[in-house]
Design an enzyme around this catalytic site. Sequence first.
Site, short mmCIF file in Angstrom:
data_model
loop_
_atom_site.label_atom_id
_atom_site.label_comp_id
_atom_site.label_asym_id
_atom_site.label_seq_id
_atom_site.Cartn_x
_atom_site.Cartn_y
_atom_site.Cartn_z
CE1 TYR A 22 38.06 45.47 29.35
CE2 TYR A 22 40.02 44.43 30.63
CZ TYR A 22 39.27 45.46 30.28
OH TYR A 22 39.36 46.65 30.96
CD GLU A 81 37.65 49.05 29.57
OE1 GLU A 81 37.52 48.72 30.67
OE2 GLU A 81 36.89 49.43 28.66
#
Lengths: 289, 381
Positions: free
Chosen positions: B101, B189
């Site tokens: 991530y 993101e």
Amino acid sequence: MSTFVDDDTRVVVQGITGGEGNFHAGQMIEYGTNVVAGAVPGKGGQEAAGVPVYDTVSEAVDAENADASVIFVPPAFAADAIFEALDTDLDLAVAITEGIPTQDMATVNKRLSEVDTGLIGPNCPGIITPGEAKLGILPGNIFSEGNVGLVSRSGTLTYQVVDNLTERGLGQSTAIGIGGDPIIGTSFIDALGAFEADADTDAVVMCGEIGGEDEEQAARFIGEQMDTPVAGFIAGRTAPPGKRMGHAGAIVSGSGTGTARSKIDALNDAGVPVGDTPEEVADHVEGFL
Amino acid sequence: MKLHEHQAKTLFADAGIPVPDSRLATTVDEALDAVDEIGYPAAIKAQVHVGGRGKAGGITIATDREEAARDAEEILGMDLKGYTVGTVLVEEGVDFVDELYVGVTMDRGEGRPVLMVSTEGGVDIEAVAAENPDAIAREHVDPAFGLHPYQARKVVYEAGVDADVALDVASILSTLYDLYEANDASEIEVNPVMITSERDVVAADAVMNIDEDALFRQSELADLAEESYEDDLERKAAEYGFDYVRLSGNVGIIGNGAGLVMTTLDLVDHYGGTPANFLDVGGGAKAERIAQALDMVFSDPNVDSVVFNIFGGITRGDEVAKGINGALADFEEIPKPVVVRLAGTNAEEGMAILDTDLIRVERTLEAAVQRAVKNAEEVVQ
């Protein structure tokens, strides 16, 4: 309360020749605020709302001893105007402008940590000490002098609560709209601390809304550091996650942080009663006094 | 403003971030043409602004043409949490061995941007943050200086990313920060960043939200916003310049000021109704604005009843009332019952001149909301 403003505060209005700035400068003067100058680049030497206009804030400070500024400058130029106020060593700047890019405010926030000038807002209605001075766009006639302090992220919601208070004869010491943006100068805690220290404030109303964690932090501050009773209100119980509810800062994250529930629980844990309606907030304040 | 995955990936690719080969498709035939070019396995991904698309069935992996046809058929036109899927992204499947991530967002509490990296990619990062906050490494950026390249390296190493790909991941993170700044993003993101068996690093998903307050200086992104409205009423609200959010209830709500409008929604819920929308008309009282606001709620088929809550501050109540009367005159008939509540400056004068043949006037916020909820119940019955 004179922690932030009183009738000695000498105000320069940045953007006084624009429609909003001009109108509200007049309204502030009518309310009794000591507006001494305007500042608009390229408009030095003119007069607006009955006061002299200077090209820069520093000229207004030199010529008229201004010590506070109210900023009505369009979003694209507002961060620059706030920097000008911060760099001119005023005591206080109040930024009314809505719609300043958040990344601009991040750089302002950095500068704010390096100077002594305070900032209220942006995206706020300003501050009023009833009977003394107002810096901003709050409608002076709905306020009355008294001993209830108010701090709120929202303009019209503040007016609604003030109306409920005034109807019951509960006047206000000072009302501060801290603004609905994600990054703001004066926090709930700053305002609550000022009310706690103020001899003229005997009860406080705090109106929060969804988004961020300022209300939760304020709740801890109230629990640990305040003796003055506080009543709360939190707007946005029905807001869905991921949607911006008008204010740039009023957004519940996808994971469910920044919810009304979390804020109400935090306030209740700190002993702060939270009204389901504005009317109930006034009930709580009446109970305190 | 949310960008679609494919829009964000175009920005990523232009900036040099590796992304999988992909094509957009709006029909099953287009999707099949796309997989014919890309090969198998291929991911078919719904392009809607919904979190958790995968779990909701909006992302599938097809291993042959038959599966691709079936998946495209199923996803195109599917209802995903209230949004109809009109477009899919057909993308080459990545043979990955690890998922990370990587994100850049504004830390509101700190008032400055923060980089985030975790080796627990590919899952709901918010759940990771809640259950195991130490699994996410963070590095704040001083907005006055911008990102120093060492900071991207530091946070990647701190997160425990494998040494052989760490510098590649740091390079992606640096580029993401550049994109964040250059495009006035509020959030970027990539979840997951995939590490392939060849140890290549690929941005397999992309979430990018743009600060709506910065669109005045992001004209190309503002054009993308035009394409990204999925709801006709939201598009209409954008044309009128209203702050508007559509909800699922049947009580239409119009008011002034975000906090007071939210409060009105909450009171509708408090008194047993369900709000249909958030609509902030802002300051002023021009009949044209009020007519536009009424047009918004009247044209929402879910709305059975309307409450109009205005606190007159600087704008006087009698001016607001004239505006409302003027707006009502624009409609041949009032299609849904409207309750108006006026408060603040000159509210009495305002209420005295409101046209009560067309609308009902209530003196308090509580009474107005209760009346509107009752009106909605009566329509439903």
